[in-house]
Design a protein around this motif. Structure first.
Motif, short mmCIF file in Angstrom:
data_model
loop_
_atom_site.label_atom_id
_atom_site.label_comp_id
_atom_site.label_asym_id
_atom_site.label_seq_id
_atom_site.Cartn_x
_atom_site.Cartn_y
_atom_site.Cartn_z
N LEU A 393 7.62 14.95 77.16
CA LEU A 393 7.34 16.31 77.62
C LEU A 393 8.61 16.99 78.11
O LEU A 393 8.84 18.17 77.81
CB LEU A 393 6.29 16.28 78.74
CG LEU A 393 5.96 17.65 79.34
CD1 LEU A 393 5.31 18.56 78.29
CD2 LEU A 393 5.05 17.51 80.56
N THR A 394 9.43 16.26 78.83
CA THR A 394 10.69 16.83 79.30
C THR A 394 11.56 17.26 78.12
O THR A 394 12.12 18.37 78.13
CB THR A 394 11.46 15.80 80.16
OG1 THR A 394 10.67 15.47 81.30
CG2 THR A 394 12.80 16.35 80.60
N ALA A 395 11.64 16.40 77.10
CA ALA A 395 12.45 16.74 75.93
C ALA A 395 11.89 17.96 75.21
O ALA A 395 12.64 18.84 74.77
CB ALA A 395 12.50 15.55 74.97
N ALA A 396 10.57 18.04 75.09
CA ALA A 396 9.95 19.18 74.40
C ALA A 396 10.19 20.47 75.18
O ALA A 396 10.54 21.52 74.59
CB ALA A 396 8.45 18.93 74.23
N ALA A 397 9.99 20.41 76.51
CA ALA A 397 10.19 21.62 77.31
C ALA A 397 11.64 22.08 77.28
O ALA A 397 11.92 23.29 77.18
CB ALA A 397 9.75 21.35 78.75
N GLU A 398 12.57 21.14 77.34
CA GLU A 398 13.98 21.52 77.31
C GLU A 398 14.37 22.09 75.97
O GLU A 398 15.25 22.97 75.89
CB GLU A 398 14.85 20.31 77.66
CG GLU A 398 14.77 19.94 79.14
CD GLU A 398 15.72 18.83 79.54
OE1 GLU A 398 16.29 18.16 78.64
OE2 GLU A 398 15.90 18.61 80.76
N ALA A 410 7.67 23.07 69.43
CA ALA A 410 7.83 22.00 70.41
C ALA A 410 6.49 21.38 70.76
O ALA A 410 6.38 20.15 70.91
CB ALA A 410 8.52 22.54 71.66
N ALA A 411 5.47 22.21 70.91
CA ALA A 411 4.14 21.71 71.27
C ALA A 411 3.56 20.82 70.18
O ALA A 411 3.02 19.75 70.44
CB ALA A 411 3.21 22.87 71.56
N GLU A 412 3.67 21.26 68.94
CA GLU A 412 3.12 20.48 67.83
C GLU A 412 3.85 19.15 67.67
O GLU A 412 3.22 18.10 67.45
CB GLU A 412 3.19 21.29 66.54
CG GLU A 412 2.21 22.47 66.52
CD GLU A 412 2.34 23.34 65.28
OE1 GLU A 412 3.36 23.18 64.56
OE2 GLU A 412 1.44 24.16 65.03
N GLN A 413 5.16 19.18 67.79
CA GLN A 413 5.92 17.93 67.69
C GLN A 413 5.56 16.98 68.83
O GLN A 413 5.38 15.77 68.61
CB GLN A 413 7.42 18.22 67.71
CG GLN A 413 8.28 16.96 67.54
CD GLN A 413 9.76 17.25 67.60
OE1 GLN A 413 10.25 17.85 68.55
NE2 GLN A 413 10.48 16.83 66.57
N PHE A 414 5.42 17.51 70.04
CA PHE A 414 5.05 16.68 71.18
C PHE A 414 3.71 16.01 70.95
O PHE A 414 3.56 14.79 71.17
CB PHE A 414 4.99 17.51 72.46
CG PHE A 414 4.38 16.76 73.62
CD1 PHE A 414 5.13 15.90 74.39
CD2 PHE A 414 3.02 16.91 73.91
CE1 PHE A 414 4.56 15.19 75.44
CE2 PHE A 414 2.44 16.21 74.96
CZ PHE A 414 3.21 15.35 75.73
N LEU A 415 2.69 16.78 70.52
CA LEU A 415 1.35 16.20 70.32
C LEU A 415 1.38 15.07 69.30
O LEU A 415 0.76 14.02 69.49
CB LEU A 415 0.37 17.29 69.89
CG LEU A 415 -0.52 17.91 70.99
CD1 LEU A 415 -1.55 16.92 71.49
CD2 LEU A 415 0.30 18.45 72.15
#
Length: 424
Positions: A393-398, A410-415
């Motif tokens: 999550l930190t990596a996606a948000a950054e 970022a959201a799709e990759q994180f999920l």
């Protein structure tokens, strides 16, 4: 201390002829050394060892072999020890790993001890007691309670003649308030930290919408939900309510000394309530606590950490008695103070609160006592892989903060990555 029931003794001690001997008398009859392991700093070591010395003064035949270290590498060492037959009898653990250790059957099932009354959890808030359960088994008991809290710079807010943030304010209201601070300070201080990389901020925001961070062993929300979360904070940055990405990144790692409310880069930081004293020690301005934006029923009484027992311990009755002492004894509570968080036992918490002279520590207790009645039900402890999910999550948000990916990308990759991790 209450009697350990015959059923608990039969199941956990493999004893015969149980005649209702008390846990205290059983402890007195044994000469044992309990191996205990925790993470923390010098202060935590000093107060924990002092509390254990008090236990030994009451039970001279019980002594302790203590081991402690910093957080870095703690779980690597715990895993190594737990893999052998001589793991620590009693150890500190948090919700990053509680489910994993319970599923691996490393932890002793404490349920019979709770049923018999040898381990008393009746004075813990219900949601706090249940947050130590995995698969219907009590596998840990909270060593302390904390809850998320937005820490704000009261000195700055009052100097600008602005209202202080309030419990139940919405995120839109936070952003409007934060923008006023940024403008009033000519951008020297941003109104609010951007916690889009912070799992607990996301989790509470989701709970306000009837969703959870997890649903069993899967992510409990959609890519669309996370896209909305990232977009909300992108707007906050664009409008000046939150600071520039480079400033935000300083604090994303969680280091208390780098939090923006302490360094003067923002008027708020999204923290744990028990971190107020440490934050206060890094600034001359007065800091104060308020709940995260949204209905406080999204919050719950969370164990800052637990005490768990090693399933292979040769002294389960003594270990549980020590655990019960650390959680429920008023004198132990006064020694342990608020270093790990607030005492999980509400009666002990009052005793500790009455004994405190530090106004910042008292403010922490006052905040939690005031907001606890408004908490909602506790979710299940996070599943195995939670620590990796937090990093993802930190990596996606950054990646969104720094403009490398759009909120949707970022959201799709994180999920995709997160559900893959949880499935392994």
């Amino acid at each position: 201390m209450r009697a350990i029931g015959c059923l608990a003794a039969a199941v956990l001690l493999a004893a015969s002829g149980c005649s209702g001997d008390s846990g205290e008398s059983q402890v007195q009859d044994q000469k044992v050394e309990i191996n205990i392991f925790w993470w923390g700093g010098e202060k935590r070591a000093q107060i924990t060892e002092k509390a254990l010395a008090l236990y030994t003064s009451r039970h001279p035949k019980v002594t302790f072999k203590t081991h402690w270290q910093g957080n870095q590498g703690y779980y690597d060492n715990l895993a190594t020890q737990a893999a052998g037959p001589d793991g620590p009898d009693l150890f500190q653990i948090d919700d990053n790993y509680l489910t994993e250790y319970a599923d691996r059957k490393v932890t002793l099932d404490l349920t019979p001890y709770v049923t018999s009354g040898a381990l008393e959890i009746g004075k813990l808030p219900d949601s706090l007691a249940k947050y130590g359960q995995v698969g219907g088994r009590q596998v840990g008991v909270a060593s302390a309670e904390n809850t998320p809290a937005m820490v704000y710079n009261r000195t700055l807010v009052r100097s600008l003649n602005l209202p202080e943030p309030t419990v139940g304010m919405t995120y839109d209201q936070l952003f409007e308030w934060a923008t006023q601070i940024t403008e009033a300070t000519n951008g020297r201080v941003a109104g609010t930290m951007d916690p889009s990389a912070d799992y607990k901020a996301l989790w509470l925001w989701l709970r306000g919408q009837g969703k959870e961070l997890y649903s069993g062993k899967q992510i409990g929300f959609t890519a669309a939900d996370l896209t909305t979360w990232f977009e909300m904070w992108q707007t906050a940055r664009d409008t000046g309510a939150a600071p520039a990405p480079a400033v935000i990144k300083e604090a994303n790692g969680g280091d208390v000394t780098k939090q923006l409310v302490a360094t003067g880069r923002a008027a708020t930081s999204f923290m744990w309530s028990n971190q107020l004293p440490e934050l206060q020690g890094n600034t001359k301005d007065e800091l104060a606590l308020v709940s995260y934006p949204g209905d406080p029923k999204g919050q719950w009484a969370r164990a800052s950490m637990y005490w768990s027992a090693f399933r292979g311990t040769r002294h389960p009755d003594v270990v549980v008695d020590v655990m019960n002492f650390l959680v429920n004894d008023p004198e132990a509570g006064k020694i342990l103070g608020t270093e790990r968080g607030l005492s999980p036992n509400t009666d002990v918490r009052k005793v500790v609160g009455d004994s405190l002279t530090d106004p910042t520590a008292r403010a922490t207790i006052d905040f939690e006592n005031a907001i606890t009645p408004r908490f909602g039900a506790a979710p299940a402890p996070p599943p195995k892989g939670h620590a990796k999910i937090r990093s993802m999550l930190t990596a996606a948000a950054e990646s969104v903060q720094l403009g490398r990916r759009s909120p949707k990308q970022a959201a799709e990759q994180f999920l995709n990555q997160a559900n893959g991790t949880l499935a392994t």
